[in-house]
Design an enzyme around this catalytic site. Structure first.
Site, short mmCIF file in Angstrom:
data_model
loop_
_atom_site.label_atom_id
_atom_site.label_comp_id
_atom_site.label_asym_id
_atom_site.label_seq_id
_atom_site.Cartn_x
_atom_site.Cartn_y
_atom_site.Cartn_z
N LYS A 197 -27.35 -4.58 -0.88
CA LYS A 197 -27.67 -4.82 0.52
C LYS A 197 -26.86 -3.90 1.44
CE LYS A 197 -30.77 -7.99 0.17
NZ LYS A 197 -32.15 -7.62 0.61
N ASP A 216 0.83 -1.22 0.00
CA ASP A 216 0.00 0.00 0.00
C ASP A 216 0.86 1.26 0.00
OD1 ASP A 216 -2.64 -0.85 -0.21
OD2 ASP A 216 -2.69 -1.45 1.89
N ASP A 263 -11.90 -7.09 13.90
CA ASP A 263 -10.73 -7.95 14.16
C ASP A 263 -10.21 -7.68 15.57
OD1 ASP A 263 -10.85 -8.68 11.53
OD2 ASP A 263 -9.08 -7.54 10.89
N ILE A 264 -9.85 -8.73 16.26
CA ILE A 264 -9.31 -8.56 17.61
C ILE A 264 -8.05 -7.71 17.58
CG2 ILE A 264 -8.22 -9.77 19.55
CD1 ILE A 264 -10.07 -12.12 18.93
N GLU A 265 -7.15 -8.00 16.64
CA GLU A 265 -5.85 -7.34 16.65
C GLU A 265 -5.91 -5.87 16.26
OE1 GLU A 265 -3.56 -9.87 14.11
OE2 GLU A 265 -4.60 -9.22 12.30
N GLU A 275 24.24 -17.89 -5.30
CA GLU A 275 22.93 -18.13 -4.67
C GLU A 275 22.34 -19.45 -5.15
OE1 GLU A 275 19.96 -15.09 -5.47
OE2 GLU A 275 18.51 -16.01 -4.12
N GLU A 282 11.21 0.11 -10.52
CA GLU A 282 9.74 0.12 -10.44
C GLU A 282 9.21 0.84 -9.20
OE1 GLU A 282 11.70 -2.53 -10.11
OE2 GLU A 282 10.90 -4.02 -8.71
N CYS A 297 16.99 -6.39 -11.04
CA CYS A 297 17.61 -7.05 -9.90
C CYS A 297 18.02 -8.48 -10.27
CB CYS A 297 16.68 -6.99 -8.70
SG CYS A 297 17.58 -7.13 -7.15
N HIS A 333 15.84 -1.56 -8.21
CA HIS A 333 14.42 -1.71 -8.55
C HIS A 333 13.83 -0.39 -9.02
CE1 HIS A 333 13.75 -5.82 -7.04
NE2 HIS A 333 14.68 -5.53 -6.15
N1 GLN Z 1 18.18 -13.08 -5.18
C1 GLN Z 1 18.95 -12.01 -5.69
C2 GLN Z 1 19.84 -11.39 -4.62
O1 GLN Z 1 19.59 -11.54 -3.45
C3 GLN Z 1 18.08 -10.95 -6.33
C4 GLN Z 1 17.17 -10.27 -5.38
C5 GLN Z 1 16.08 -9.49 -6.06
O2 GLN Z 1 15.81 -9.70 -7.22
N2 GLN Z 1 15.39 -8.63 -5.33
O3 GLN Z 1 20.80 -10.72 -4.93
#
Ligand code: GLN
Length: 535
Positions: free
Chosen positions: A187, A70, A147-149, A405, A511, A381, A509
């Site tokens: 309703k 959000d 909701d309780i929380e 990785e 985006e 990424c 990122h």
């Molecule tokens: N898994 C990869 C890293 O940790 C890319 C992470 C991602 O795309 N946010 O570097």
């Protein structure tokens, strides 16, 4: 300062966050400075380690906070810049209170939900209000009334309203008015009961935003008004959007929610002029042309996992008066069926971020397909790391190249951890998070798109391009167009003309920084390339 609190009733997923953000848009267009924050009643300290299947994307802020998606709506719909202060969870509150209790700060008193938890919540509202110059603070309370929380949050905002004076506070309740097909009727009972639940706590809403799939008739509005004790003009209709979430501010304006709000809070401001926004919405809904983009990922079942990416594609598309059809392609299906079957007919290929091994080979195949057939490629990424692995294997001939990785023992760790990260054990602790500067190299695609030499972009990853391969790859045609000035890390890679077409990967990122009338430069360039690839 004026305070707007947004609560939700009847069911979750009513789009409360979107509604709060859209209200922010409208108020900003009336010349008001708006800040938005979210309270999440769950006990997780932050959503960073939560499963995107369950929770949607993790949205990252400039300061590295990993937050609820959000907050992405808030930043896209308004000009406010958020920090970790703008997302408070019950987990954070309890963490603070328990630490204080262990330190002995409560001097032996019994520590309780009221007043200690509620005080902590109120303190946070004041801190956020003081942290930025703004006229209005919009606070969205996550969860559903009943909701309780959620109770401590509702109790806290009730007390807060008394303390700052009711004339400075506006309570909005977002509720559902379902259409029952067998009865052919809308309703109002669920709304009545949800408002009754709020009143039990002592909160009387000033406006009800009624989410509905059908328009509310005069009678339905009057009924809701009478049973819920709100004036009829405060019964606001918010229909399911037919085409785009960016229609919501226009809908709320049509219902005169901003007029009502400004009148009650005694904010004397001119009407909102929404022509630029309306124009943007027109280009989203009725674009003159269209491209199809494959999003090759893992969480393809759940749209929300890549929320900001879809929004960025929409923004960039609107800039070019071009609709963007994003097609989810499961990377594992590419492994099974091959790239051609899944990617033929696509105008561009986007590989988003991700963690873990599943589907990576399929993504590498997709990158190879894009490079070979000169389809525009945007890697975000993990998508950049995939592009590097593909290049290492197929251009540099390092057949077993990989990221550590996915294969700790790879002979060619082209993507790996930095030495200093290897000792960190706590989950989440070794991540590079938040905004980092990046210097662009003159004459590259990235530099010409950004039209700046220094940029700042948000990160959320552990692994990095391994600089031991940089020189070698450069000679083979890879272009390193963005470098972190602080520690010489690779931030952006491109393909030179000998090895690929419009092909760009970034370690950050983008985006998270795209907005409706300010598309992100990389997405703008990507869609432009997809358009020309189509022609
Ligand atoms: N898994 C990869 C890293 O940790 C890319 C992470 C991602 O795309 N946010 O570097």
């Amino acid at each position: 300062m004026k305070y707007i609190f947004v609560t939700g009733g009847v069911i979750s997923s009513l789009g409360k966050g979107l509604t709060a953000a859209a209200l922010g848009t409208l108020l900003e267009h009336r010349g008001l400075r708006v800040v938005i924050q979210k309270f999440d009643p769950y006990l997780n300290v932050d959503p960073g380690t939560m499963n995107p299947y369950q929770h949607g994307e993790v949205y990252v802020l400039d300061d590295g906070a990993e937050t609820d998606l959000d907050l992405g709506h808030y930043e896209r719909f308004t000009h406010c810049r958020l920090t970790r202060m703008n997302n408070l969870t019950s987990g954070q509150i309890y963490e603070t209170i328990i630490a204080q209790e262990r330190r002995g700060d409560y001097l032996g008193k019994t520590v309780q939900v009221v007043p200690h938890v509620t005080d902590e919540i109120k303190k946070r509202i004041r801190l956020v209000a003081a942290s930025q110059p703004a006229d209005i603070l919009i606070t969205e309370i996550g969860g559903t009334t009943g909701d309780i929380e959620g109770l401590p949050f509702l109790e806290a905002i009730r007390q807060f309203a008394l303390e700052v004076g009711m004339e400075n506070v506006f309570f909005i309740h977002v509720t559902l008015v379902p259409y029952i097909h067998v009865a052919g009727e809308l309703k109002t009972k669920p709304t009545q009961q949800s408002v009754a639940k709020l009143r039990e706590i002592g909160i009387i809403p000033h406006a009800l935003i009624c989410r509905s799939e059908r328009p509310l008739s005069r009678e339905v509005r009057q009924k809701i008004s009478m049973f819920c004790n709100v004036p009829v003009e405060a019964v606001i209709e918010e229909l399911d959007v037919a085409h785009s979430i960016y229609e919501v501010p226009l809908m709320l304006q049509k219902e005169k929610l901003d007029d009502l709000l400004c009148r009650r809070l005694r904010l004397n401001r001119p009407h909102a002029r929404m022509s630029a926004w309306r124009n943007f919405v027109r280009r989203v809904i009725q674009p003159r042309r269209c491209v199809t983009i494959a999003v090759v990922g893992k969480y393809v079942e759940l749209r929300d996992a890549y929320k900001s990416i879809y929004e960025s594609l929409t923004h960039a598309g609107a800039y070019h008066d071009c609709g963007v059809k994003a097609v989810n392609v499961d990377a594992e299906e590419i492994e099974r069926d091959g790239a051609a079957r899944k990617l033929k007919g696509m105008d561009g290929i986007l590989v988003p971020g991700g963690f873990g091994n599943r589907g990576t080979e399929g993504k590498i195949t997709a990158a190879a397909y894009a490079r070979k057939f000169r389809k525009p490629y945007l890697g975000l990424c993990l998508g950049m790391q995939i592009a590097v692995i593909e290049f290492a294997r197929h251009v540099a001939g390092l057949r077993k190249a990989n990221s550590t990785e996915f294969d700790e023992k790879t002979p060619d760790p082209v993507i790996s951890l930095l030495e200093e990260q290897k000792t960190v054990v706590q989950k989440g602790a070794s991540m590079r998070l938040g905004s980092w500067p990046c210097k662009l190299v003159k004459g590259t695609r990235a530099a010409s798109l950004y039209r700046h030499s220094m940029i700042s972009e948000r990160h959320r990853h552990r692994y990095e391009f391994n600089n031991a391969y940089r020189h070698h790859f450069e000679k083979l045609g890879m272009v390193f167009s963005g470098i972190s000035p602080r520690n010489d890390l690779v931030e952006i890679v491109e393909m030179g003309p000998a090895v690929g077409g419009w092909f760009l990967g970034c370690q950050f990122h983008p985006e998270f920084q795209s907005k409706p009338n300010h598309p992100h430069p990389l997405f703008r360039g990507f869609i432009e390339a997809a358009l020309s690839a189509k022609q």
